[in-house]
Every structure is written in C-alpha cells, then in structure tokens.
Scaffold this motif. Structure first.
Motif, PDB file in Angstrom:
ATOM      1  N   ALA A  96      -6.620   3.762  -5.313  1.00  0.00           N
ATOM      2  CA  ALA A  96      -6.541   3.074  -6.604  1.00  0.00           C
ATOM      3  C   ALA A  96      -5.852   1.731  -6.424  1.00  0.00           C
ATOM      4  O   ALA A  96      -5.011   1.563  -5.537  1.00  0.00           O
ATOM      5  CB  ALA A  96      -5.795   3.919  -7.627  1.00  0.00           C
ATOM      6  N   VAL A  97      -6.193   0.792  -7.286  1.00  0.00           N
ATOM      7  CA  VAL A  97      -5.560  -0.521  -7.316  1.00  0.00           C
ATOM      8  C   VAL A  97      -5.145  -0.797  -8.754  1.00  0.00           C
ATOM      9  O   VAL A  97      -5.955  -0.659  -9.675  1.00  0.00           O
ATOM     10  CB  VAL A  97      -6.513  -1.631  -6.832  1.00  0.00           C
ATOM     11  CG1 VAL A  97      -5.811  -2.985  -6.878  1.00  0.00           C
ATOM     12  CG2 VAL A  97      -7.026  -1.337  -5.431  1.00  0.00           C
ATOM     13  N   GLN A 118      -1.553  -1.087  -4.345  1.00  0.00           N
ATOM     14  CA  GLN A 118      -2.664  -0.239  -3.938  1.00  0.00           C
ATOM     15  C   GLN A 118      -2.109   1.116  -3.530  1.00  0.00           C
ATOM     16  O   GLN A 118      -1.079   1.202  -2.853  1.00  0.00           O
ATOM     17  CB  GLN A 118      -3.449  -0.887  -2.793  1.00  0.00           C
ATOM     18  CG  GLN A 118      -4.054  -2.229  -3.194  1.00  0.00           C
ATOM     19  CD  GLN A 118      -5.041  -2.773  -2.185  1.00  0.00           C
ATOM     20  OE1 GLN A 118      -5.404  -2.100  -1.222  1.00  0.00           O
ATOM     21  NE2 GLN A 118      -5.502  -4.001  -2.412  1.00  0.00           N
ATOM     22  N   LEU A 119      -2.772   2.169  -3.956  1.00  0.00           N
ATOM     23  CA  LEU A 119      -2.307   3.533  -3.734  1.00  0.00           C
ATOM     24  C   LEU A 119      -3.385   4.328  -3.012  1.00  0.00           C
ATOM     25  O   LEU A 119      -4.548   4.313  -3.415  1.00  0.00           O
ATOM     26  CB  LEU A 119      -1.974   4.204  -5.065  1.00  0.00           C
ATOM     27  CG  LEU A 119      -0.879   3.491  -5.868  1.00  0.00           C
ATOM     28  CD1 LEU A 119      -1.357   3.204  -7.278  1.00  0.00           C
ATOM     29  CD2 LEU A 119       0.405   4.294  -5.878  1.00  0.00           C
ATOM     30  N   TYR A 120      -2.988   4.993  -1.937  1.00  0.00           N
ATOM     31  CA  TYR A 120      -3.945   5.787  -1.176  1.00  0.00           C
ATOM     32  C   TYR A 120      -3.529   7.256  -1.190  1.00  0.00           C
ATOM     33  O   TYR A 120      -2.350   7.594  -1.126  1.00  0.00           O
ATOM     34  CB  TYR A 120      -4.052   5.284   0.268  1.00  0.00           C
ATOM     35  CG  TYR A 120      -2.770   5.302   1.067  1.00  0.00           C
ATOM     36  CD1 TYR A 120      -2.433   6.395   1.859  1.00  0.00           C
ATOM     37  CD2 TYR A 120      -1.897   4.215   1.032  1.00  0.00           C
ATOM     38  CE1 TYR A 120      -1.263   6.412   2.598  1.00  0.00           C
ATOM     39  CE2 TYR A 120      -0.720   4.223   1.767  1.00  0.00           C
ATOM     40  CZ  TYR A 120      -0.410   5.320   2.545  1.00  0.00           C
ATOM     41  OH  TYR A 120       0.757   5.335   3.262  1.00  0.00           O
ATOM     42  N   PRO A 132      -2.163  10.863 -13.047  1.00  0.00           N
ATOM     43  CA  PRO A 132      -0.846  10.611 -13.637  1.00  0.00           C
ATOM     44  C   PRO A 132      -0.189   9.333 -13.128  1.00  0.00           C
ATOM     45  O   PRO A 132       0.506   8.649 -13.882  1.00  0.00           O
ATOM     46  CB  PRO A 132      -0.027  11.848 -13.229  1.00  0.00           C
ATOM     47  CG  PRO A 132      -1.040  12.923 -13.035  1.00  0.00           C
ATOM     48  CD  PRO A 132      -2.243  12.229 -12.480  1.00  0.00           C
ATOM     49  N   VAL A 133      -0.412   8.995 -11.862  1.00  0.00           N
ATOM     50  CA  VAL A 133       0.159   7.763 -11.304  1.00  0.00           C
ATOM     51  C   VAL A 133      -0.487   6.544 -11.963  1.00  0.00           C
ATOM     52  O   VAL A 133       0.197   5.602 -12.381  1.00  0.00           O
ATOM     53  CB  VAL A 133      -0.015   7.721  -9.774  1.00  0.00           C
ATOM     54  CG1 VAL A 133       0.332   6.342  -9.232  1.00  0.00           C
ATOM     55  CG2 VAL A 133       0.861   8.773  -9.114  1.00  0.00           C
ATOM     56  N   MET A 192       0.866  -1.171   0.000  1.00  0.00           N
ATOM     57  CA  MET A 192       0.000   0.000   0.000  1.00  0.00           C
ATOM     58  C   MET A 192       0.905   1.224   0.000  1.00  0.00           C
ATOM     59  O   MET A 192       1.659   1.456   0.957  1.00  0.00           O
ATOM     60  CB  MET A 192      -0.927  -0.020   1.214  1.00  0.00           C
ATOM     61  CG  MET A 192      -1.857  -1.228   1.246  1.00  0.00           C
ATOM     62  SD  MET A 192      -2.879  -1.310   2.731  1.00  0.00           S
ATOM     63  CE  MET A 192      -3.887   0.164   2.532  1.00  0.00           C
ATOM     64  N   LEU A 193       0.849   1.986  -1.072  1.00  0.00           N
ATOM     65  CA  LEU A 193       1.795   3.075  -1.300  1.00  0.00           C
ATOM     66  C   LEU A 193       1.083   4.428  -1.263  1.00  0.00           C
ATOM     67  O   LEU A 193      -0.020   4.570  -1.799  1.00  0.00           O
ATOM     68  CB  LEU A 193       2.482   2.899  -2.654  1.00  0.00           C
ATOM     69  CG  LEU A 193       3.180   1.555  -2.873  1.00  0.00           C
ATOM     70  CD1 LEU A 193       3.684   1.444  -4.312  1.00  0.00           C
ATOM     71  CD2 LEU A 193       4.333   1.386  -1.893  1.00  0.00           C
TER      72      LEU A 193
END
Length: 235
Positions: A41-42, A51-53, A18-19, A8-9
C-alpha cells in the motif's frame, strides 16, 4: 538534481486495511492498495509518502520500525491528527495500537510527538525549535534530571522499562522531595509508561495519585501541558 526518500514500512498482511484506515483518519490518501499476490500500500499526505509492505507473520508488538517526519507546524499537525483519530475511534487512542502521544520539547532542540499505527510502525513528527540539535546537558537537580532522562528513554530510545526504572527510583527517595509540579510530571509520565506497557491497574493508581497532588495557581499554569496529558490518559 532532486532526490526524494520514501520510507518502506513493514505491515502484518492481515492488518493492511486497519493500517490504511488509520492513515486515512490522519488525512492521508491511499494512492495504491494491493492485496494479491502480496500486500502493498502507498499513502500520501502532501509531501509525505509512506509505503507499506505485507509480512504474513509480522508481530506488531515487537516492531521497531518507523520514520521521522519534519514539519514547520508540529502543533497544528498534532491537533489535526488527534481530531482525525477521535472522529474515527470515538476517542483519542493514547495506549495500545494504534496510539498517539503528547507533544514534547526534547533536549535536542526539537518539539515532537510520536504516533504508532496498528501494525507497530512509529512515526515521529517533529519541528526544530533550536539551531542547536545536540543533546543539552542533563540537569543536575535530582528530579529535573530524572524527568529529563526518563523522557529521553521513553520517547527517543523507546525503552519503557528503562524510563520506568528511572522514575521509580526517584519517587522512592526518602531524603529528597520533588516540588508539586515535579511530582505531577513524574507521576503522569510514569502512568503513561505503565499504560503503554499494559499495566492498566498500576497506571490508574499512578494517574489518580497525580490528580490528587495539590497545586497552586502558579503551579497549575506551569504544569498546564502535563495536566492536559493527565486528563487525556484518564479518559
């Protein structure tokens, strides 16, 4: 019983698109994207899931987050990721954010490369190339040792100022001289570091100096990877 670890990044909330686009260029699928009431996002590529928070005030330039992806064909992934980024950006980004680095055989028995997404997360992608995963002893010869240590500082510890200091010291020696191949490798690594630190003019000078080093046919073969990296960095 089977377990799965999912990194989880963190991500600056305003950079989520953009990511996601960055990982899309690498061949990932976006399997979940939420922008409200908070950003999440996943992305998935085969067995790899990230996974991005979102964080409103997250500073990509100060990021220390990341994860390690192990593969059985790091060369193929490096080629595929470079091609995807070139298609998306019109060039292979090697400085700033996002960026992708060169393939390197590390002293702890892994062949790897690093890539950093637009919000500062560094993804290391590596393949074991030795059963011995411990650090090899540093070479004793002055310039070989400097290359060994600078590589570790730059691409394992990610201490760019520390790596630069190591190289600057040995390039400033007056009582010892590196071989042409060693000099090219030191200058290219130092130029790469300067670019990553935002020192554009200094990087250009170092890379031009590297390009001017005279190499014989055997030297050029020995330094093939470094010369390819030089060409990339000079654009």
């Amino acid at each position: 019983m089977a377990e799965t670890t999912i990194p989880m990044l963190p991500c600056r909330s305003s950079l989520i698109q953009p990511v996601v686009d960055f990982y899309t260029a690498l061949g990932f699928r976006t399997t979940y994207l939420q922008k409200s009431p908070y950003v999440y996002a996943v992305v998935e590529r085969g067995a790899v899931e990230l996974q991005l928070y979102g964080m409103k005030d997250y500073d990509p330039a100060a990021s220390h987050s990341g994860c390690y992806v192990l593969t059985d064909d790091v060369d193929a992934l490096h080629t595929a990721f470079r091609a995807g980024l070139k298609a998306a950006h019109g060039r292979v980004p090697t400085r700033g954010l996002p960026r992708i680095g060169p393939l390197k055989d590390m002293s702890y028995g892994v062949r790897q490369f690093l890539m950093t997404d637009p919000t500062g997360n560094t993804i290391r992608v590596g393949q074991p190339i030795s059963e011995d995963q411990s650090h090899r002893p540093a070479p004793k010869e002055t310039f070989a040792r400097a290359l060994h240590m600078a590589d570790l500082f730059a691409d394992s510890k990610q201490d760019l100022p520390g790596a630069a200091k190591i190289i600057d010291r040995v390039l400033g020696l007056t009582d010892e001289t590196p071989t042409p191949v060693q000099k090219v490798r030191l200058l290219v690594l130092r130029g790469d570091i300067a670019q990553r630190m935002g020192e554009t003019e200094r990087a250009a000078g170092l890379l031009a100096e590297a390009a001017a080093v005279r190499l014989g046919p055997d030297d050029r073969e020995s330094a093939a990877d470094t010369l390819a990296r030089l060409a990339d960095l000079r654009g």
